[in-house]
Design a protein around this motif. Structure first.
Motif, PDB file in Angstrom:
ATOM      1  N   MET A  23      48.513  48.398  45.902  1.00  0.00           N
ATOM      2  CA  MET A  23      48.017  48.085  44.565  1.00  0.00           C
ATOM      3  C   MET A  23      46.497  48.189  44.434  1.00  0.00           C
ATOM      4  O   MET A  23      45.989  48.849  43.538  1.00  0.00           O
ATOM      5  CB  MET A  23      48.447  46.659  44.168  1.00  0.00           C
ATOM      6  CG  MET A  23      49.931  46.500  43.934  1.00  0.00           C
ATOM      7  SD  MET A  23      50.879  46.172  45.441  1.00  0.00           S
ATOM      8  CE  MET A  23      50.499  44.445  45.736  1.00  0.00           C
ATOM      9  N   MET A  24      45.808  47.522  45.347  1.00  0.00           N
ATOM     10  CA  MET A  24      44.352  47.413  45.198  1.00  0.00           C
ATOM     11  C   MET A  24      43.663  47.451  46.548  1.00  0.00           C
ATOM     12  O   MET A  24      44.273  47.192  47.590  1.00  0.00           O
ATOM     13  CB  MET A  24      43.989  46.107  44.475  1.00  0.00           C
ATOM     14  CG  MET A  24      44.383  46.060  43.022  1.00  0.00           C
ATOM     15  SD  MET A  24      43.889  44.494  42.225  1.00  0.00           S
ATOM     16  CE  MET A  24      42.087  44.619  42.304  1.00  0.00           C
ATOM     17  N   PHE A  69      51.883  48.673  37.748  1.00  0.00           N
ATOM     18  CA  PHE A  69      50.507  49.060  38.033  1.00  0.00           C
ATOM     19  C   PHE A  69      49.847  49.712  36.820  1.00  0.00           C
ATOM     20  O   PHE A  69      48.651  49.528  36.567  1.00  0.00           O
ATOM     21  CB  PHE A  69      50.501  50.034  39.216  1.00  0.00           C
ATOM     22  CG  PHE A  69      49.145  50.558  39.597  1.00  0.00           C
ATOM     23  CD1 PHE A  69      48.297  49.824  40.405  1.00  0.00           C
ATOM     24  CD2 PHE A  69      48.723  51.815  39.166  1.00  0.00           C
ATOM     25  CE1 PHE A  69      47.052  50.316  40.763  1.00  0.00           C
ATOM     26  CE2 PHE A  69      47.492  52.318  39.518  1.00  0.00           C
ATOM     27  CZ  PHE A  69      46.649  51.561  40.327  1.00  0.00           C
ATOM     28  N   ASP A 100      45.903  46.141  34.615  1.00  0.00           N
ATOM     29  CA  ASP A 100      44.601  46.802  34.526  1.00  0.00           C
ATOM     30  C   ASP A 100      43.508  45.786  34.196  1.00  0.00           C
ATOM     31  O   ASP A 100      42.425  45.800  34.791  1.00  0.00           O
ATOM     32  CB  ASP A 100      44.654  47.895  33.461  1.00  0.00           C
ATOM     33  CG  ASP A 100      43.468  48.840  33.551  1.00  0.00           C
ATOM     34  OD1 ASP A 100      43.177  49.327  34.664  1.00  0.00           O
ATOM     35  OD2 ASP A 100      42.816  49.082  32.517  1.00  0.00           O
ATOM     36  N   ALA A 120      42.775  43.650  37.255  1.00  0.00           N
ATOM     37  CA  ALA A 120      41.969  44.353  38.243  1.00  0.00           C
ATOM     38  C   ALA A 120      40.491  44.374  37.847  1.00  0.00           C
ATOM     39  O   ALA A 120      39.609  44.185  38.687  1.00  0.00           O
ATOM     40  CB  ALA A 120      42.488  45.777  38.424  1.00  0.00           C
ATOM     41  N   LYS A 161      41.487  49.700  42.017  1.00  0.00           N
ATOM     42  CA  LYS A 161      42.898  50.030  41.902  1.00  0.00           C
ATOM     43  C   LYS A 161      43.220  51.234  42.790  1.00  0.00           C
ATOM     44  O   LYS A 161      42.499  52.228  42.776  1.00  0.00           O
ATOM     45  CB  LYS A 161      43.260  50.324  40.446  1.00  0.00           C
ATOM     46  CG  LYS A 161      43.206  49.110  39.524  1.00  0.00           C
ATOM     47  CD  LYS A 161      43.602  49.469  38.100  1.00  0.00           C
ATOM     48  CE  LYS A 161      45.088  49.751  38.002  1.00  0.00           C
ATOM     49  NZ  LYS A 161      45.517  50.050  36.605  1.00  0.00           N
TER      50      LYS A 161
END
Length: 331
Positions: free
Chosen positions: A114-115, A271, A277, A280, A287
């Protein structure tokens, strides 16, 4: 013959229906780090959205201990049926070379990364160093520079080791129990600089309490766009990048491909959701949004850099070579 054909058709339809029902029950999710940390926050941000697309609940629990090895080992010993998901960070990449465990991401399939938590070198707002080059040149001149650390294996330690290796310098390392205490010590004037994850430093950079000198990245990060990428200053870092902490979801390697497809589809949609978004951007992380072979390549690169840096610095019990971990190209 006609009855036999109908019977076979019925079996195929029933088998397809049975498989297509995945998930038939709620899924268990095991987070390797504690409540309130970056891994926990990322997992709890994406899971509620992913489960909207799965039609079942992912029940999250924090199963902490042994730098994530407790959760990693537990999930590795669950059935490979997609009903046990490990929410993990980069830590298993160093289990073998540190002797912590023989179980790492070789036993898992990445559902989705994911990140990333990219490293950033920071100094206090009153520091005499206004650029990364000034800091490095001061260290190269023989001046004693005290860098914060969290001990072997942690992002600050590995990042500092990378800097020392690339520039052939040595820092005086002062160890603290976490990145938060490192930043507190920095603002209190007890250390000169520290490399920490952006998720820990972003708010302090935005408030002006610390100065970001360089992102340990080949590109600038949108959330702190004023901080240059380290490759803008020194190209020598490029073979080591990308590197940093990462956060992903994993299942056992033997999990059926069809189950993986369902999970990957759900996490991909989550995601791409504006809610994730926004999370994040607020967190300050990068991301990733990668899966399959791309995710495996990313994990191997991360492991190669961290394991060899740790070994060369004397912080590993075993050589990465023993486990088939290749050195970063050209290094």
């Amino acid at each position: 013959m006609r009855k036999l054909g109908l019977a076979l058709l019925a079996v195929c339809v029933l088998a397809g229906a049975a498989f297509g029902a995945y998930p038939e029950k709620n899924i268990q999710g095991y987070i390797m780090w504690g409540a309130g940390g970056a891994m926990d926050n990322v997992s709890r941000a994406i899971v509620p959205i992913a489960q909207e697309h799965l039609g079942k609940t992912i029940i999250l629990q924090n199963r902490t201990g042994a730098t994530g090895a407790i959760a990693t080992t537990f999930v590795a010993n669950q059935p490979a049926d997609g009903y046990s998901i490990l929410f993990g960070a980069e830590n298993p990449n160093l289990y073998k070379v540190t002797g912590l465990s023989q179980i790492d991401y070789d036993q898992f399939e990445p559902v989705f990364l994911m990140m990333a938590n990219v490293g950033v070198v920071i100094v206090s707002k009153d520091s005499p160093y206004t650029s990364y080059r000034e800091l490095i040149e001061a260290a190269a001149s023989g001046k004693t520079i005290t860098m914060g650390s969290t001990g072997p294996g942690g992002l600050p330690y590995v990042a500092t080791t990378m800097i020392e290796k690339i520039h052939d310098v040595k820092f005086n390392k002062m160890q603290f129990d976490g990145e938060g205490p490192c930043i507190t010590a920095l603002m209190g004037g007890h250390i000169d600089a520290v490399a920490v994850g952006l998720l820990a430093a972003a708010n302090f950079i935005h408030s002006g309490n610390v100065k970001g000198l360089a992102m340990i990245s080949s590109e600038r990060i949108e959330s702190v766009a004023s901080v240059p990428a380290v490759t803008e200053v020194y190209e020598e870092y490029r073979p080591y990048l990308p590197w940093g902490a990462f956060f992903g979801a994993f299942v056992r390697k033997e999990t059926p491909a069809e189950v993986l497809d369902v999970l990957r589809s759900a996490f991909t949609k989550a995601f791409q959701d504006p809610r994730f978004d926004e999370f994040a951007k607020t967190m300050g992380g990068v991301k990733l949004g990668i899966t399959g072979d791309d995710a495996k390549k990313y994990i191997r690169q991360n492991q190669s850099v961290a394991a060899w840096l740790l070994y060369d610095a004397g912080g590993a019990k075993f050589s990465p070579e023993e486990f088939g971990i290749e050195r970063p190209q050209g290094k």
